[in-house]
Design an enzyme around this catalytic site. Structure first.
Site, short mmCIF file in Angstrom:
data_model
loop_
_atom_site.label_atom_id
_atom_site.label_comp_id
_atom_site.label_asym_id
_atom_site.label_seq_id
_atom_site.Cartn_x
_atom_site.Cartn_y
_atom_site.Cartn_z
N HIS A 193 0.95 -1.24 0.03
CA HIS A 193 0.13 0.11 -0.03
C HIS A 193 0.91 1.28 0.06
O HIS A 193 0.22 2.16 -0.64
CB HIS A 193 -1.11 -0.09 1.06
CG HIS A 193 -2.33 -0.78 0.53
ND1 HIS A 193 -3.46 -0.37 0.60
CD2 HIS A 193 -2.35 -1.81 -0.37
CE1 HIS A 193 -4.28 -0.95 -0.09
NE2 HIS A 193 -3.62 -2.19 -0.51
N GLU A 434 -10.00 -12.82 -6.63
CA GLU A 434 -8.71 -12.52 -6.21
C GLU A 434 -8.02 -13.66 -5.37
O GLU A 434 -6.82 -13.59 -4.72
CB GLU A 434 -8.51 -11.32 -5.49
CG GLU A 434 -9.25 -10.91 -4.41
CD GLU A 434 -9.12 -9.57 -3.76
OE1 GLU A 434 -8.29 -8.62 -3.91
OE2 GLU A 434 -9.88 -9.04 -3.04
N ASP A 458 -3.50 -9.87 -5.50
CA ASP A 458 -3.78 -10.94 -4.52
C ASP A 458 -3.85 -12.34 -4.99
O ASP A 458 -3.29 -13.29 -4.41
CB ASP A 458 -5.14 -10.61 -3.74
CG ASP A 458 -4.91 -9.78 -2.73
OD1 ASP A 458 -3.80 -10.00 -1.87
OD2 ASP A 458 -5.75 -8.73 -2.28
N CYS A 505 -8.18 -5.45 -12.49
CA CYS A 505 -7.71 -4.28 -11.92
C CYS A 505 -6.67 -4.26 -10.86
O CYS A 505 -6.26 -3.42 -10.45
CB CYS A 505 -8.96 -3.80 -11.07
SG CYS A 505 -9.48 -4.74 -9.84
#
Ligand code: PEP
Ligand code: MG
Length: 590
Positions: A193, A434, A458, A505
């Site tokens: 992140h 994911e 993921d 995405c």
């Protein structure tokens, strides 16, 4: 002599500036036994350190409020009030009465409290672990006479490169784009992140440098090349010139690509591809809309929560979603419900679960906390009045989760109707694919949803069991693992069979070589970083989908990721060489 350090490219761009080294880690504290006579003096040291920490928090809060906003700065009020907690201070006093030095007394209490909060079941309590960690560092630094600094101390225009172990929430809210020109961290990977946030803020970043904080002292001159993932320490003037030229070329390339923003992404053999943008912060909405994106393929809402003292209420969330929806003027905006937990719960670098990536996170946490979830759903249904909102659920592994989410969505509709609020009830509901579980049960999930979006970040970690945030495993983290490619292929086939939209995405969609593989696997909808939208249009307009399909088939058959990459690179390089001006580096490292 200059020295180069290789890390992981996390956010593109080149920065040159002095190092601002921020050591934000709990210092080592040794046991110091004191005599009875020394007790009053240690008591006074403890209280004085706490008072100084509170004064400092007040100062930091005021400055954070000025450039990040009052809601974000409230985190420091919470921390100051924790330092007034009688139980906490009393526990430290008790240790001093047992003849321990003030710093060890405080250290033991904080370790105990952090452990206790980490085990709490309520997310807001677990979130306080990050604040306790910050206090632990702050008060101990004062007691041990260590430098006490925060990023807000940097004057605007200082052009510094922030070097730190990792970005905790309280550091993140203090980031001032006018003072910092780049970020380098020991921890992290392309999809962690910090990296995603740096890209959102438009700050060049290199992560996964492992030990850069221990190699630097602060103040050295650095070149940070966020596109190549390189750091040059103490560069010569020639090296700086060379990088400045390269930065200029990158800007020119971006400008050239920008001319493609408003053309359609149609392949040489006439296949129309939809390119949408990933939006992480409401502030990015306008720039993303101007990038030529045909909507938002993923809005990560957890950034509304990170670094906050309280959950944003329904109105605040509604305003944030509405801003993004309005910026896109009727184009689809896929908003993902909170994906908090794992690496995303703001816990100040302190793991609250033994296995956070396999833990109580994302949809699991939301279904167990219906009030938090329904508040978000109501805000989304209200924002849907202003455009084409689609709701996406993260980390789905079973059909039950979708059905339970649907029940809560229906309750949110009823609650809004009872209140006489303005909202739309017919909002599309989709899921992220994911996990291998979701991909393998895609045909079961397909019955309950309107779309799939493949989260390759993921999927790439859960399929080969490679932690996406572990810098030591970066070379093993690849979407071209044959198993990952097969799961993507399967998901696309099921979506086609059921007539559902399927997008990708994850970061895979933003990397030219990987995106080429996705096109070959049948994906017709890519969601990429706003900056990557024109580049992806450029790639699509240079390739033939029938060739991509052949290359993807060969990649699927390849026994290893390296061989798959070779095959894809060969076909894509040839296609790009035949098309309009090709620049070095368009293909990047894959
Ligand atoms: C993903 O997992 O690919 C994804 C897009 O979500 P995030 O990176 O936020 O986990
Ligand atoms: Mg994900």
């Amino acid at each position: 002599m200059s020295q180069s350090l290789a890390g992981i490219p996390a956010a593109p761009g080149i920065a040159v500036g002095p190092v601002y080294l921020l050591r934000w880690e709990v210092p080592e504290v040794r046991y110091r036994i004191i005599t009875d006579e020394q007790i009053p003096r240690e008591m006074a040291r403890l209280h004085e350190a706490i008072e100084r920490a509170k004064a400092r928090l007040n100062q930091v809060r005021e400055r954070a409020e000025r450039h990040a906003g009052a809601d974000e700065a409230a985190i420091f009020d919470v921390q100051a009030s924790m330092l007034e907690d009688r139980e906490l201070v009393g526990a430290a006093e008790a240790y001093i009465h047992q003849n321990l030095g003030a710093e060890k007394a405080f250290d033991l209490v904080m370790l105990d409290w952090r452990r206790h909060f980490a085990g709490a079941s309520a997310p807001m309590l677990r979130e306080r672990v990050g604040d306790l960690t910050d206090l632990h560092i702050r008060v101990l630094s004062i007691l041990l006479g260590l430098p006490d600094h925060d990023p807000v101390d940097l004057p605007k225009g200082s052009g510094a490169i922030l070097v730190t172990h990792d970005l905790t929430p309280s550091l993140t809210v203090q980031l001032d784009r006018e003072a910092i020109v780049g970020i380098a961290t020991d921890a992290g990977t392309r999809t962690s992140h910090v990296a995603i946030l740096a890209r959102s803020l438009g700050l060049p970043a290199v992560v996964g440098l492992r030990d850069i904080t221990s190699r630097l002292e602060g103040g050295e001159r650095l070149i940070l090349d966020g596109s190549a993932g390189l750091i040059v320490v103490d560069p010569s003037n020639e090296e700086v010139e060379e990088y400045r030229d390269r930065a200029l070329r990158e800007i020119q390339e971006q400008d050239e690509l920008r001319t493609l923003a408003h053309v359609e992404a149609v392949s040489v053999d006439g296949v129309r591809i939809t390119i949408r943008a990933n939006v992480d912060l409401p502030d990015e909405a306008e720039a993303a809309a101007n990038s030529g994106a045909e909507g938002v393929g993923l809005m990560r809402t957890e950034f509304l929560v990170v670094g906050r003292a309280t959950m944003p209420d329904e109105d605040e969330q509604y305003r944030a979603y509405r801003r993004v929806v309005e910026a896109f003027e009727g184009r689809p905006v896929v908003i993902r419900t909170f994906d908090i937990g794992g690496d995303k719960l703001p816990v100040g670098g302190f793991p609250t679960e033994a296995n956070p990536f396999l833990g109580w996170r994302a949809i699991r946490m939301c279904l167990d906390q219906p009030e938090i979830f329904k508040t978000q759903l109501r805000a989304l249904l209200r924002a849907a009045v202003h455009g084409d909102v689609r709701i996406m659920l993260p980390l789905i592994v079973t059909r039950d989760e979708v059905q339970q989410a649907r029940t809560l969505l229906n309750e949110a509709v009823e609650e809004l109707a009872r209140r006489g609020a303005e909202f739309r009830a017919d909002v599309a509901l989709g899921v992220m694919v994911e996990t291998p579980a979701a991909a393998l049960s895609a045909d079961t999930l397909a019955r309950d949803v309107s779309f799939f979006s493949i989260g390759t970040n993921d999927l790439e970690q859960y399929t080969p069991a490679v932690d996406r945030g572990n810098a030591n495993l970066a070379a093993r983290f690849t979407a071209l693992h044959p198993a990952v490619l097969q799961l993507i292929r399967r998901t696309v086939d099921v979506a086609n069979e059921y007539g559902l939209d399927v997008a990708v995405c994850g970061e895979m969609a933003s990397q030219p070589l990987m995106a080429f593989a996705l096109l070959g696997l049948g994906v017709r909808n890519l969601s990429v970083s706003p900056r990557g939208v024109p580049l992806m249009k450029r790639i699509v307009r240079a390739v033939r989908i029938d060739e991509a399909a052949k290359a993807a088939l060969a990649a699927l058959d390849a026994p290893t990721a390296a061989l798959a990459e070779m095959e894809l690179r060969r076909v894509l390089s040839a296609a790009l060489a035949q098309s309009a001006p090709v620049r070095d580096g368009l293909l990047g490292g894959g």
